[in-house]
Design a protein around this motif. Structure first.
Motif, PDB file in Angstrom:
ATOM      1  N   TYR A  28       0.838  -1.201   0.000  1.00  0.00           N
ATOM      2  CA  TYR A  28       0.000   0.000   0.000  1.00  0.00           C
ATOM      3  C   TYR A  28       0.870   1.246   0.000  1.00  0.00           C
ATOM      4  O   TYR A  28       1.693   1.437   0.878  1.00  0.00           O
ATOM      5  N   ASN A  29       0.660   2.096  -0.981  1.00  0.00           N
ATOM      6  CA  ASN A  29       1.423   3.338  -1.079  1.00  0.00           C
ATOM      7  C   ASN A  29       0.844   4.430  -0.189  1.00  0.00           C
ATOM      8  O   ASN A  29       1.536   5.341   0.207  1.00  0.00           O
ATOM      9  N   ASP A  30      -0.402   4.317   0.091  1.00  0.00           N
ATOM     10  CA  ASP A  30      -1.123   5.351   0.832  1.00  0.00           C
ATOM     11  C   ASP A  30      -1.305   4.914   2.287  1.00  0.00           C
ATOM     12  O   ASP A  30      -1.814   3.826   2.549  1.00  0.00           O
ATOM     13  N   GLU A  31      -0.889   5.733   3.237  1.00  0.00           N
ATOM     14  CA  GLU A  31      -0.990   5.389   4.653  1.00  0.00           C
ATOM     15  C   GLU A  31      -2.441   5.203   5.105  1.00  0.00           C
ATOM     16  O   GLU A  31      -2.727   4.350   5.931  1.00  0.00           O
ATOM     17  N   THR A  32      -3.350   5.978   4.541  1.00  0.00           N
ATOM     18  CA  THR A  32      -4.758   5.847   4.913  1.00  0.00           C
ATOM     19  C   THR A  32      -5.296   4.495   4.474  1.00  0.00           C
ATOM     20  O   THR A  32      -5.958   3.791   5.236  1.00  0.00           O
ATOM     21  N   GLU A  33      -4.980   4.118   3.242  1.00  0.00           N
ATOM     22  CA  GLU A  33      -5.415   2.820   2.728  1.00  0.00           C
ATOM     23  C   GLU A  33      -4.803   1.684   3.553  1.00  0.00           C
ATOM     24  O   GLU A  33      -5.474   0.712   3.888  1.00  0.00           O
ATOM     25  N   LEU A  34      -3.526   1.811   3.902  1.00  0.00           N
ATOM     26  CA  LEU A  34      -2.854   0.818   4.731  1.00  0.00           C
ATOM     27  C   LEU A  34      -3.535   0.700   6.092  1.00  0.00           C
ATOM     28  O   LEU A  34      -3.789  -0.404   6.578  1.00  0.00           O
ATOM     29  N   ASP A  35      -3.888   1.817   6.685  1.00  0.00           N
ATOM     30  CA  ASP A  35      -4.559   1.819   7.988  1.00  0.00           C
ATOM     31  C   ASP A  35      -5.896   1.082   7.921  1.00  0.00           C
ATOM     32  O   ASP A  35      -6.209   0.265   8.795  1.00  0.00           O
ATOM     33  N   TYR A  36      -6.667   1.343   6.880  1.00  0.00           N
ATOM     34  CA  TYR A  36      -7.951   0.639   6.728  1.00  0.00           C
ATOM     35  C   TYR A  36      -7.737  -0.857   6.496  1.00  0.00           C
ATOM     36  O   TYR A  36      -8.467  -1.687   7.038  1.00  0.00           O
ATOM     37  N   HIS A  37      -6.736  -1.205   5.706  1.00  0.00           N
ATOM     38  CA  HIS A  37      -6.472  -2.614   5.454  1.00  0.00           C
ATOM     39  C   HIS A  37      -6.091  -3.329   6.753  1.00  0.00           C
ATOM     40  O   HIS A  37      -6.584  -4.427   7.034  1.00  0.00           O
TER      41      HIS A  37
END
Length: 77
Positions: A28-37
């Motif tokens: 995941y390049n995006d920290e927000t997307e990583l957090d949700y994952h």
């Protein structure tokens, strides 16, 4: 059971101690997307383990590992 009693299941700091967090960071390049994952992953993992414990650990740890692994196979890790 102790893991849940200590409320570690809701703490990313402890999550990072149990899995290879760098794998997730690479996906995941995006920290927000990583957090949700990670939130999604943790909830599923915790739910399966809690259900297993509640049911008296009838399945072997090997069977539970397979169930968890099967959820993530073919995910390009």
């Amino acid at each position: 059971n102790t893991f849940f009693k200590l409320n570690y299941d809701n703490d990313y700091k402890h999550f990072k101690e149990f899995i290879n967090y760098d794998i997730f960071k690479q996906l995941y390049n995006d920290e927000t997307e990583l957090d949700y994952h990670i939130t999604f992953f943790m909830s599923g993992l915790n739910s399966i383990i809690k259900k297993w414990l509640k049911n008296g650990c009838i399945e072997s740890p090997k069977q539970i590992n397979k169930i968890l692994f099967d959820e993530y196979k073919n995910k390009n890790f």
